[in-house]
Design a protein around this motif. Structure first.
Motif, PDB file in Angstrom:
ATOM      1  N   ALA A 128      12.817  10.399   5.139  1.00 39.32           N
ATOM      2  CA  ALA A 128      11.447  10.238   5.412  1.00 39.32           C
ATOM      3  C   ALA A 128      10.428  10.657   4.231  1.00 39.32           C
ATOM      4  N   ALA A 129       9.423  10.860   4.568  1.00 37.94           N
ATOM      5  CA  ALA A 129       8.243  11.123   3.286  1.00 37.94           C
ATOM      6  C   ALA A 129       8.451  12.491   3.108  1.00 37.94           C
ATOM      7  N   SER A 130       8.974  13.292   3.722  1.00 36.54           N
ATOM      8  CA  SER A 130       9.136  14.585   3.255  1.00 36.54           C
ATOM      9  C   SER A 130       9.960  14.890   1.932  1.00 36.54           C
ATOM     10  N   TYR A 131      11.077  14.059   1.991  1.00 37.18           N
ATOM     11  CA  TYR A 131      11.650  14.096   0.500  1.00 37.18           C
ATOM     12  C   TYR A 131      10.896  13.874  -0.380  1.00 37.18           C
ATOM     13  N   ILE A 132      10.432  12.229  -0.278  1.00 35.92           N
ATOM     14  CA  ILE A 132       9.688  11.647  -1.413  1.00 35.92           C
ATOM     15  C   ILE A 132       8.586  12.715  -1.783  1.00 35.92           C
ATOM     16  N   SER A 133       7.786  13.288  -0.891  1.00 33.51           N
ATOM     17  CA  SER A 133       6.653  14.250  -1.247  1.00 33.51           C
ATOM     18  C   SER A 133       7.434  15.577  -2.030  1.00 33.51           C
TER      19      SER A 133
ATOM     20  N   ARG B 117       0.754  -1.270  -0.092  1.00 33.72           N
ATOM     21  CA  ARG B 117       0.236  -0.024   0.030  1.00 33.72           C
ATOM     22  C   ARG B 117       0.963   1.257   0.089  1.00 33.72           C
ATOM     23  N   MET B 118       2.183   1.145   0.316  1.00 33.00           N
ATOM     24  CA  MET B 118       3.011   2.143   0.204  1.00 33.00           C
ATOM     25  C   MET B 118       2.970   2.781  -1.234  1.00 33.00           C
ATOM     26  N   ASN B 119       2.672   3.706  -1.670  1.00 35.91           N
ATOM     27  CA  ASN B 119       2.495   4.226  -2.987  1.00 35.91           C
ATOM     28  C   ASN B 119       3.713   4.433  -3.698  1.00 35.91           C
ATOM     29  N   CYS B 120       4.808   5.093  -3.107  1.00 32.63           N
ATOM     30  CA  CYS B 120       5.953   5.090  -3.756  1.00 32.63           C
ATOM     31  C   CYS B 120       6.696   3.747  -4.302  1.00 32.63           C
ATOM     32  N   LEU B 121       6.517   2.859  -3.006  1.00 39.96           N
ATOM     33  CA  LEU B 121       7.195   1.636  -3.527  1.00 39.96           C
ATOM     34  C   LEU B 121       6.404   0.924  -4.415  1.00 39.96           C
TER      35      LEU B 121
ATOM     36  N   ASN C 122       4.816  12.995  -6.747  1.00 39.48           N
ATOM     37  CA  ASN C 122       3.254  13.108  -6.235  1.00 39.48           C
ATOM     38  C   ASN C 122       2.813  11.781  -5.635  1.00 39.48           C
ATOM     39  N   TYR C 123       3.864  10.959  -5.354  1.00 37.43           N
ATOM     40  CA  TYR C 123       3.331   9.770  -4.791  1.00 37.43           C
ATOM     41  C   TYR C 123       2.550   9.966  -3.621  1.00 37.43           C
ATOM     42  N   CYS C 124       2.807  10.801  -2.823  1.00 38.99           N
ATOM     43  CA  CYS C 124       2.208  10.838  -1.287  1.00 38.99           C
ATOM     44  C   CYS C 124       0.821  11.182  -1.486  1.00 38.99           C
ATOM     45  N   ASP C 125       0.473  12.070  -2.862  1.00 41.04           N
ATOM     46  CA  ASP C 125      -0.892  12.552  -2.950  1.00 41.04           C
ATOM     47  C   ASP C 125      -1.937  11.636  -2.856  1.00 41.04           C
ATOM     48  N   ALA C 126      -1.509  10.262  -3.401  1.00 36.55           N
ATOM     49  CA  ALA C 126      -2.797   9.246  -3.343  1.00 36.55           C
ATOM     50  C   ALA C 126      -2.255   8.230  -2.609  1.00 36.55           C
ATOM     51  N   CYS C 127      -1.725   8.277  -1.629  1.00 38.53           N
ATOM     52  CA  CYS C 127      -1.132   7.048  -0.760  1.00 38.53           C
ATOM     53  C   CYS C 127      -2.210   6.764   0.618  1.00 38.53           C
ATOM     54  N   THR C 128      -2.203   5.921   0.747  1.00 35.29           N
ATOM     55  CA  THR C 128      -2.990   5.523   2.194  1.00 35.29           C
ATOM     56  C   THR C 128      -2.290   6.093   3.335  1.00 35.29           C
ATOM     57  N   TYR C 129      -1.108   6.374   3.537  1.00 33.34           N
ATOM     58  CA  TYR C 129      -0.594   6.744   4.603  1.00 33.34           C
ATOM     59  C   TYR C 129      -0.551   8.291   4.756  1.00 33.34           C
ATOM     60  N   ASP C 130      -0.391   8.631   5.760  1.00 31.79           N
ATOM     61  CA  ASP C 130      -0.177  10.203   6.286  1.00 31.79           C
ATOM     62  C   ASP C 130       1.118  10.467   6.121  1.00 31.79           C
ATOM     63  N   LYS C 131       1.593  11.355   4.983  1.00 31.50           N
ATOM     64  CA  LYS C 131       3.080  11.709   4.884  1.00 31.50           C
ATOM     65  C   LYS C 131       3.572  12.659   6.215  1.00 31.50           C
ATOM     66  N   LYS C 132       2.739  13.054   6.847  1.00 39.61           N
ATOM     67  CA  LYS C 132       3.260  14.051   7.873  1.00 39.61           C
ATOM     68  C   LYS C 132       3.199  13.208   9.227  1.00 39.61           C
TER      69      LYS C 132
ATOM     70  N   ALA D  71       0.343   6.397   9.836  1.00 39.27           N
ATOM     71  CA  ALA D  71       1.703   7.253   9.696  1.00 39.27           C
ATOM     72  C   ALA D  71       2.578   6.582   8.659  1.00 39.27           C
ATOM     73  N   CYS D  72       3.290   7.363   7.695  1.00 38.15           N
ATOM     74  CA  CYS D  72       3.928   6.859   6.602  1.00 38.15           C
ATOM     75  C   CYS D  72       4.844   6.135   7.258  1.00 38.15           C
ATOM     76  N   PRO D  73       5.165   4.716   6.848  1.00 38.72           N
ATOM     77  CA  PRO D  73       6.097   3.890   7.450  1.00 38.72           C
ATOM     78  C   PRO D  73       7.644   4.448   7.290  1.00 38.72           C
ATOM     79  N   PHE D  74       7.842   5.285   6.158  1.00 41.90           N
ATOM     80  CA  PHE D  74       9.202   5.885   5.899  1.00 41.90           C
ATOM     81  C   PHE D  74       9.441   6.665   7.214  1.00 41.90           C
ATOM     82  N   ASN D  75       8.539   7.375   7.703  1.00 38.17           N
ATOM     83  CA  ASN D  75       8.885   8.407   8.890  1.00 38.17           C
ATOM     84  C   ASN D  75       9.052   7.521  10.037  1.00 38.17           C
TER      85      ASN D  75
HETATM   86  S1  SF4 Z   1       3.134   8.614   2.206  1.00 37.94           S
HETATM   87 FE1  SF4 Z   1       4.983   7.417   2.917  1.00 37.94          FE
HETATM   88  S2  SF4 Z   1       4.523   5.356   1.984  1.00 37.94           S
HETATM   89 FE2  SF4 Z   1       3.088   6.885   1.050  1.00 37.94          FE
HETATM   90  S3  SF4 Z   1       3.953   7.494  -0.917  1.00 37.94           S
HETATM   91 FE3  SF4 Z   1       4.496   9.043   0.547  1.00 37.94          FE
HETATM   92  S4  SF4 Z   1       6.535   8.259   1.331  1.00 37.94           S
HETATM   93 FE4  SF4 Z   1       5.770   6.594   0.111  1.00 37.94          FE
END
Ligand code: SF4
Ligand SMILES: Cc1cc2nc3c(=O)[nH]c(=O)nc-3n(C[C@H](O)[C@H](O)[C@H](O)COP(=O)(O)OP(=O)(O)OC[C@H]3O[C@@H](n4cnc5c(N)ncnc54)[C@H](O)[C@@H]3O)c2cc1C
Length: 510
Positions: free
Chosen positions: A428-433, A348-352, A437-447, A454-458
Motif C-alpha cells: 500500500a502507500a505506506s511502503y511507497i511513502s 494523477r497518482m504521483n508515484c506512477l 517523497n512521491y506521496c508528499d505532492a500527490c493528489t491522494y491521501d496516503k493514509k 484515498a490513495c488507490p494503492f491502499n
Molecule cells: S499517495 Fe498513493 S498514489 Fe499518491 S504517490 Fe503515494 S502511493 Fe502513489
C-alpha cells in the motif's frame, strides 16, 4: 568460407572468436524488423542497439576481421533472420556456419530450426559471457521444493571466491540487505549522471525514424546515455566506482521525484549486450573497494555483488529451467487490460506518473520503481501478465526476454505461483511513502483507504489480499496480512472493495 553470426546482444569483443583474424571467416551482424517489431520497443532502445551493433562491426573491421553488416535500410535486407542467413550463405558459397548460443528461447528455437535444414556443417558455441551454464541452476536446486536465491548466491560466492575468507563470507555475513533500506532526503549529494560522448546519435535516430519502426518513448540526443562501445561502458563502470558505489547499498531501494538514477550503476544495457563481462564488473568494483577501504564499505559492495553474481545469474537460470511454459503462467488468473497511462504517464497518482515519465524519457527506471511502483500497481489492479510483459519488454533498453520475463512475470507479478518470489511484492502507500517523497505532492491521501481522495494503492492492496486469499492461505509469510484483512470491519471492507472495483474498471480516471 565460414559464416559466423553475431546477434545484437552478443557484442563481446573479448570472445575467443576474435582473438585471431582469418580471411576464411566472415562475421555477420544484421539489423532486422524481425527484432524491432516482435514488441514495440522504446526509441532509445532501438537506437542503442543499432548504435552498439554498428560500432561493434566497425571495431571488428579495424581489427582486420571480415564483416558483413546488414543495415536496416539496406535493399537486400530481408528483415528476417532465417531468410537473411539463407541468402548470405548462398551468396558467399559458405562451407560452414557457426553461431553463439542465443539467450532468448525464441531465437534459440529459430536458429535450431534453421540449422536443421542446412546441408553444410554447422555448430553453436558458447557466448563466454555468463558465469553459469544454462542448466546450472536447475542442477543446483534439483530435488528442492523451493529455489531460494540466497542459497544460489552463496554457492556462487564460494564458487568464484568473491568476498570470501576461505569458506566464510567476508565481514562474517552473507547479506547486508537490511542495512540497504534508507530513504533519500536530499543528501548525500548525488553526482550528475555519467554522460557518454556518443557522436552522431542524431543521424542514427533519423535512420530509425526513416525506417518507420514503431516505437514508444522520447528521444533527446542531449540526454541519451547508453554506452555504444566497450570503452564507453568501461568509463561508465569507472564512474560508478568513483562516484556512486559509496552509497549504492544504502539507497538501493530509495526513490525520489528529482533523482531518477540515485546511486544505481546503469550498466544493465552494457552487461546485457555483453560489452562488459559480469566477473569483470564484480572484480572492478571489489578492486576499487580494496583500494579505498576507508571510503567504501563492505555493505555497499556486497549489495552490488549480490545483484550481478546472484540475481542476474539466478534469473537466467530460472528462465532456462522454466521455458517455454513460463511465458504462459498466470497463477492468479489476472485478466485486466493495462491502463493507457502506462504509455503516457498521464495519471494523477504521483508515484506512477514519476516512474512512467522517467521510463518514457530514459528507457530506464531503477529496480524499485519497476518492482514497487509500476509492477506493484499492475499486480494490485490484476492486469493480465501478457500485457505487463509486453510493456516491460518494450520500454527498457536493458529488456531482453531472458531477464525481463522472470523479473516481470515471476518476481513482480507472482504469475509463476512463487517460483521466484516466496510472496507477492505488493504494498500500500505506506511502503511507497517510506522509501520516497512521491506521496508528499500527490493528489491522494496516503493514509486513507476509502473515499474519493484515498490513495488507490491502499484500496487496491486490501482488495487484492481479500480477493486472492485462497492462493496465499498456506503461505506463512502472508499470514499476518491476511489476519489483518479479517479484522477490517465489514462496512469498511465493503467500501474498500467498491472503490477498488471502480479503480480496476477505469484506472485511467485516477
Ligand atoms: S499517495 Fe498513493 S498514489 Fe499518491 S504517490 Fe503515494 S502511493 Fe502513489
Ligand atoms: C518488473 C521488473 C522488470 C525487470 N526487467 C529487467 C530487464 O528487462 N533487464 C534487466 O537487465 N533487468 C531487469 N530488471 C532488474 C533490474 O531492475 C535492472 O537490472 C536494473 O534496474 C538495471 O539498472 P542498473 O544497471 O542501474 O542496476 P543496479 O541497481 O545498479 O544493479 C547492478 C546490476 O545488477 C543486475 N541486476 C540487479 N537486479 C537484477 C535482477 N533482478 N535481475 C537481473 N539482474 C539484476 C543488473 O545487471 C544491474 O545492471 C527488472 C526488474 C523488475 C522488478
Amino acid at each position: 568460407m565460414e559464416v559466423r553470426l553475431v546477434l545484437g546482444d552478443q557484442l563481446n569483443t573479448q570472445h575467443s572468436w576474435f582473438k585471431t583474424t582469418d580471411n576464411q571467416v566472415t562475421y555477420v551482424l544484421m539489423e532486422m524488423r524481425q527484432e524491432t517489431d516482435y514488441v514495440v520497443h522504446h526509441i532509445q532502445k532501438v537506437v542503442a542497439f543499432f548504435g552498439a551493433m554498428r560500432q561493434f562491426g566497425q571495431t571488428l573491421v579495424q581489427q582486420g576481421h571480415r564483416v558483413y553488416y546488414l543495415k536496416i535500410e539496406d535493399p537486400e535486407n530481408r528483415q528476417d533472420l532465417s531468410r537473411n542467413l539463407q541468402y548470405l550463405l548462398d551468396a558467399l558459397k559458405t562451407q560452414s556456419f557457426a553461431y553463439q548460443v542465443p539467450d532468448e528461447y525464441r531465437l534459440d528455437q529459430q536458429l535450431k530450426g534453421f540449422c536443421s535444414t542446412l546441408k553444410i556443417p554447422n555448430r553453436c558455441v558458447d557466448t563466454e559471457h555468463f558465469l553459469t551454464h544454462r542448466d546450472e541452476l536447475a542442477d543446483f536446486f534439483a530435488g528442492k521444493k523451493q529455489m531460494i536465491m540466497e542459497y544460489f548466491y552463496r554457492m556462487m560466492r564460494k564458487k568464484f571466491q568473491v568476498l570470501m575468507n576461505g569458506d566464510q563470507p567476508e565481514g562474517g555475513q552473507w547479506n547486508f540487505d537490511k542495512s540497504n533500506r534508507n530513504k533519500w532526503k536530499g543528501t548525500p549529494v548525488i553526482p550528475a549522471p555519467y554522460k557518454n560522448k556518443t557522436v552522431d546519435i542524431e543521424a542514427l535516430h533519423q535512420t530509425v525514424l526513416d525506417a518507420q519502426i514503431p516505437t514508444i518513448g522520447r528521444f533527446d540526443a542531449a540526454t541519451f546515455n547508453y554506452p555504444l562501445n566497450r570503452e564507453e561502458a568501461l568509463l561508465q563502470l569507472r564512474y560508478f566506482c568513483e562516484h556512486l558505489l559509496l552509497h549504492f547499498g544504502d539507497y538501493q531501494d530509495a526513490m525520489h521525484t528529482d533523482e531518477t538514477d540515485l546511486f544505481h550503476a546503469r550498466i544493465s544495457f552494457a552487461l546485457n549486450v555483453k560489452m562488459l563481462h559480469p566477473l569483470e564488473v564484480i572484480n572492478t568494483v571489489i578492486a576499487y573497494y580494496r583500494k579505498h577501504p576507508t571510503k567504501i564499505q563492505l555493505t555497499q559492495v556486497e549489495g552490488f555483488v549480490r545483484q550481478v553474481l546472484g540475481w542476474r545469474e539466478y534469473i537466467r537460470g530460472i528462465y532456462w529451467k522454466e521455458m517455454p511454459a513460463y511465458q504462459q503462467k498466470n497463477k492468479l488468473q489476472n485478466n485486466n487490460p493495462l491502463p493507457d497511462f502506462y504509455w503516457t504517464g498521464n495519471t494523477r497518482m504521483n508515484c506512477l506518473k514519476n516512474a512512467i515519465q522517467n521510463s518514457l524519457d530514459n528507457a530506464y527506471a531503477h529496480h524499485i520503481q519497476r518492482l514497487m511502483i509500476t509492477g506493484n500497481f499492475a499486480l494490485l489492479a490484476q492486469i493480465h501478465p501478457d500485457e505487463v510483459d509486453r510493456w516491460y519488454l518494450g520500454i527498457y533498453a536493458d529488456a531482453i526476454e531472458w531477464v525481463q520475463l522472470p523479473n516481470t512475470r515471476g518476481m513482480s507479478q507472482w504469475a509463476d505461483g512463487g517460483i521466484v518470489a516466496t510472496k507477492p511484492y505488493v504494498s500500500a502507500a505506506s511502503y511507497i511513502s517510506k522509501m520516497s517523497n512521491y506521496c508528499d505532492a500527490c493528489t491522494y491521501d496516503k493514509k486513507k483507504r476509502t473515499g474519493d481522495d484515498a490513495c488507490p494503492f491502499n484500496s487496491l492492496y486490501w482488495h487484492f489480499l481479500d480477493d486472492k486469499k485462497e492462493h496465499f492461505s498456506k503461505n506463512n509469510r502472508m499470514a499476518m496480512m491476511l489476519r489483518l484483512v479479517e479484522k477490517i470491519p465489514a462496512e469498511e471492507r465493503f467500501a474498500i472493495h467498491t472503490r477498488a472495483a471502480q479503480i480496476i474498471k477505469n484506472p485511467d480516471a485516477y
